[in-house]
Write a protein that holds these residues in place. Structure first.
Motif, mmCIF file in Angstrom:
data_model
loop_
_atom_site.group_PDB
_atom_site.id
_atom_site.type_symbol
_atom_site.label_atom_id
_atom_site.label_comp_id
_atom_site.label_asym_id
_atom_site.label_seq_id
_atom_site.Cartn_x
_atom_site.Cartn_y
_atom_site.Cartn_z
ATOM 1 N N VAL A 8 -0.792 -9.526 -1.053
ATOM 2 C CA VAL A 8 -2.028 -8.773 -0.760
ATOM 3 C C VAL A 8 -2.388 -8.787 0.526
ATOM 4 C CG1 VAL A 8 -4.470 -7.931 -1.251
ATOM 5 C CG2 VAL A 8 -3.058 -8.480 -3.031
ATOM 6 N N SER A 9 -2.513 -9.893 1.144
ATOM 7 C CA SER A 9 -2.673 -10.106 2.467
ATOM 8 C C SER A 9 -1.621 -9.411 3.466
ATOM 9 C CB SER A 9 -2.825 -11.705 2.969
ATOM 10 O OG SER A 9 -3.732 -12.228 2.284
ATOM 11 N N GLY A 42 -2.291 -5.945 3.407
ATOM 12 C CA GLY A 42 -3.133 -5.655 4.313
ATOM 13 C C GLY A 42 -3.086 -5.393 5.604
ATOM 14 N N ASN A 43 -2.222 -6.438 6.199
ATOM 15 C CA ASN A 43 -1.825 -6.719 7.517
ATOM 16 C C ASN A 43 -0.724 -5.340 7.950
ATOM 17 O OD1 ASN A 43 -3.471 -8.937 7.872
ATOM 18 N ND2 ASN A 43 -2.068 -10.134 7.549
ATOM 19 N N ALA A 51 0.213 -2.471 6.293
ATOM 20 C CA ALA A 51 0.083 -1.263 5.430
ATOM 21 C C ALA A 51 0.368 -0.057 6.387
ATOM 22 C CB ALA A 51 -1.064 -1.123 4.475
ATOM 23 N N LEU A 80 -7.970 -8.326 -4.365
ATOM 24 C CA LEU A 80 -7.738 -6.863 -3.986
ATOM 25 C C LEU A 80 -9.232 -6.475 -3.198
ATOM 26 C CD1 LEU A 80 -6.018 -5.522 -7.146
ATOM 27 C CD2 LEU A 80 -5.039 -5.494 -4.834
ATOM 28 N N LEU A 129 -8.844 -6.685 0.778
ATOM 29 C CA LEU A 129 -8.456 -5.252 1.472
ATOM 30 C C LEU A 129 -9.701 -4.652 1.992
ATOM 31 C CD1 LEU A 129 -5.602 -3.977 -0.994
ATOM 32 C CD2 LEU A 129 -5.205 -5.108 1.000
ATOM 33 N N ARG A 158 -10.417 -0.690 2.879
ATOM 34 C CA ARG A 158 -9.232 -0.282 2.700
ATOM 35 C C ARG A 158 -8.808 0.123 1.438
ATOM 36 N NH1 ARG A 158 -6.006 -4.314 6.541
ATOM 37 N NH2 ARG A 158 -7.193 -5.579 4.976
ATOM 38 N N LEU A 159 -9.029 -0.414 0.438
ATOM 39 C CA LEU A 159 -9.099 -0.416 -1.112
ATOM 40 C C LEU A 159 -9.658 0.777 -1.680
ATOM 41 C CD1 LEU A 159 -7.488 -1.546 -3.927
ATOM 42 C CD2 LEU A 159 -9.598 -2.810 -3.998
ATOM 43 N N LYS A 196 -6.170 4.505 3.209
ATOM 44 C CA LYS A 196 -6.419 3.910 2.104
ATOM 45 C C LYS A 196 -5.238 3.187 1.285
ATOM 46 C CE LYS A 196 -10.855 4.717 2.127
ATOM 47 N NZ LYS A 196 -11.654 3.627 2.370
ATOM 48 N N ILE A 197 -5.564 2.144 0.595
ATOM 49 C CA ILE A 197 -4.600 1.451 -0.409
ATOM 50 C C ILE A 197 -5.078 1.955 -1.811
ATOM 51 C CG2 ILE A 197 -3.414 -0.613 -1.205
ATOM 52 C CD1 ILE A 197 -4.070 -1.592 1.729
ATOM 53 N N CYS A 218 -10.012 -1.124 -10.517
ATOM 54 C CA CYS A 218 -9.284 -0.740 -9.026
ATOM 55 C C CYS A 218 -8.217 0.349 -9.225
ATOM 56 C CB CYS A 218 -8.392 -2.123 -8.708
ATOM 57 S SG CYS A 218 -9.549 -3.643 -8.279
#
Length: 554
Positions: free
Chosen positions: A164-165, A168-169, A171, A199, A203, A206-207, A229-230, A306
């Motif tokens: 996930v990290s 996030g970095n 994406a 999550l 995030l 951004r999530l 957005k994710i 989510c």
């Protein structure tokens, strides 16, 4: 010796009056007659001389020498790829289901799916290539931390929070358009809650946690709406309607697993006992067929919450989907199932994909992480065609070719006949659609330059040939080759002409492959280049029209 180009000199002298230079008028003739340009040729010729002519004396004469001509043809303006389609040029405000989406399968794997290494590097590499949908296979790990790996195999394990990290970095380093996390969930309720925590915590904003405007939507949002957005694609209790009313209870029973490859294999190969034993003995891993019985597990409310626009559902039939499915539901198909649906009901498959998203992934029998050709799935309008990005070959070549357009943003708008609900397009019978206009593509393969040696034997020299492939609907699938040139990788010249009739140019991809010919064994691969037919510098001419040249490099 390196700059001598007899092939280009031949073209130059056809338009030069004195064989030494092209006047501006000569260059205009070349642009008009060979490059098929029609808009303000006089200004363009003047700009080309100013930009590419190295001689100040020639510039003052409004002329281009052979050196300038060579520099022009070798520049971005001389590329076969239309520069106007390099950047984002498509409408990005249509629903997500109207786009092909660059998608990865088993993104965490760096090698094969039996004993290969898992690494967050797989996510970094995929996202840096413009991938917009990555897969995360989640299992219970030690110390209450979910892990990611290919279950029941000897692939190494990584932490879910590290994945996930990384997402996030990275994406939005290459593209600002939305990223979809396709989660294959095998975790207990307790570790699902940990997944949801990671999550949300990692995030942050951004999530995507809620629908965009607070009202019950009637269609999927667009890539433009979802910039930055994710999205999570996974199982969900209830739908958007229940989420808005807050009626979903905590930890209800449900199947949490998204794609059950083992069950798919079992259905495709009912007599699998011998295959099962062979896999178990030869590969030294626990065969996934041992786990083909779906287990009933509880789904945590935290993880369910989510999921907004990408609820994973089991596919029953096109008729069932037409009556009951919601636009935010996503069905997944193994490649063999997708092929069967395409064969049996191609037009229905295309129509289904005009309303909602579909994901297609490689067969569980591809233990070497090989790929199918994504083109056949795009022919059905499938948006999320997931490939093993770590495995080079034809599949990834075609995938990279399609997504090389539109700013490499990972989203490509589908043709209009695949987006409109009242249109029925059957990829098996493209000639039956409205506005059917087949085209002829004529390719003259002129020459190559400085092709590398591929054989490790000393004094080996390539015997190059060029194969031109068309990938598209079944009627358009075609391959033609030039002759091979013996012992010349330095400046081989073919002047061979190949002709293709293309019935659905909007879906066609053109792949150029250079191989080292060998009469006693398989040819060695030298290089390739793939691009959409629609992105070639020249527009294909309708059947029966006059053929023109276009001098471009590949």
């Amino acid at each position: 010796m390196l700059t001598q180009r007899e092939d280009v000199l031949k073209v130059f002298q056809e338009y030069s009056v004195d064989g030494q230079k092209l006047s501006q008028s000569n260059l205009e003739d070349f642009l008009r007659e060979e490059q098929l340009e029609g808009d303000d040729i006089q200004l363009h010729a003047k700009q080309l001389i100013e930009c590419y002519e190295p001689s100040d004396k020639a510039k003052r004469m409004n002329a281009m020498t052979f050196d300038g001509f060579l520099m022009y043809l070798g520049s971005a303006e001389g590329s076969i790829f239309n520069p106007q389609q390099r950047g984002i040029f498509q409408d990005m405000t249509q629903p997500l289901c109207h786009y092909f989406i660059s998608s990865s399968h088993n993104t965490y794997l760096m090698e094969d799916q039996l004993r290969g290494q898992s690494s967050v590097e797989g996510y970094i590499r995929a996202l840096n290539r413009g991938c917009r949908c990555v897969e995360v296979d989640c299992w219970d790990g030690a110390n209450g931390e979910p892990i990611v790996y290919h279950g029941h195999t000897f692939t190494s394990k990584i932490l879910f929070k590290d994945v996930v990290s990384a997402v996030g970095n990275y994406a939005f380093k290459v593209s600002q358009y939305p990223v979809i996390l396709s989660i294959e969930n095998h975790c207990s309720v307790e570790q699902q809650r940990v997944m949801a925590h990671h999550l949300n915590h990692i995030l942050g904003d951004r999530l995507l946690k809620t629908i965009l405007d607070g009202k019950a939507p009637i269609r999927l949002p667009s890539p433009e709406d979802l910039k930055g957005k994710i999205l999570v694609k996974a199982k969900k209790d209830g739908g958007l309607e229940q989420s808005l009313s807050g009626m979903v209870e905590d930890s209800l029973n449900g199947e949490v697993s998204d794609d059950d490859e083992a069950a798919e294999i079992d259905e495709d190969h009912p007599h699998h006992e011998s295959i099962h034993c062979r896999l178990k003995v030869v590969s030294y891993f626990i065969c996934p067929l041992c786990f083909s019985q779906k287990s009933k597990q509880r789904l945590s409310k935290e993880l369910s919450d989510c999921v907004v626009y990408c609820k994973s559902v089991h596919f029953t039939s096109f008729k069932h989907s037409r009556i009951h499915s919601k636009f935010y539901e996503v069905a997944s198909f193994t490649e063999s199932k997708a092929r069967k649906h395409l064969r049996d009901a191609g037009a229905e498959f295309v129509h289904h994909n005009s309303r909602q998203l579909s994901r297609v992934y490689p067969s569980g029998f591809r233990t070497d992480s090989s790929n199918f050709n994504p083109q056949e799935m795009w022919n059905a309008g499938c948006q999320i065609v997931a490939l093993n990005f770590q495995t080079a070959g034809e599949g990834m070549d075609v995938n990279d070719g399609l997504f090389s357009q539109n700013g490499c943003c990972g989203y490509v708008l589908k043709p209009s006949f695949m987006r409109e609900a009242d249109v029925r397009f059957d990829p098996e019978m493209p000639q039956k659609r409205d506005h059917y206009h087949p085209v002829v593509l004529t390719v003259q393969v002129i020459s190559g330059q400085q092709l590398p040696k591929v054989n490790i034997k000393e004094d080996s020299i390539v015997d190059p040939l060029v194969r031109v492939e068309v990938h598209g609907v079944p009627m358009d699938q075609a391959k033609q080759e030039t002759r091979y040139i013996e012992n010349n990788g330095f400046n081989p010249m073919w002047y061979d002409t190949l002709h293709f009739t293309i019935h659905t140019p909007e879906l066609a991809m053109v792949r150029f492959v250079v191989e080292d010919y060998d009469k006693t064994s398989k040819n060695d691969f030298v290089g390739q280049y793939t691009l959409p037919l629609s992105c070639m510098q020249t527009k294909p001419r309708p059947l029966g029209s006059e053929t023109k040249h276009l001098y471009v490099y590949v």
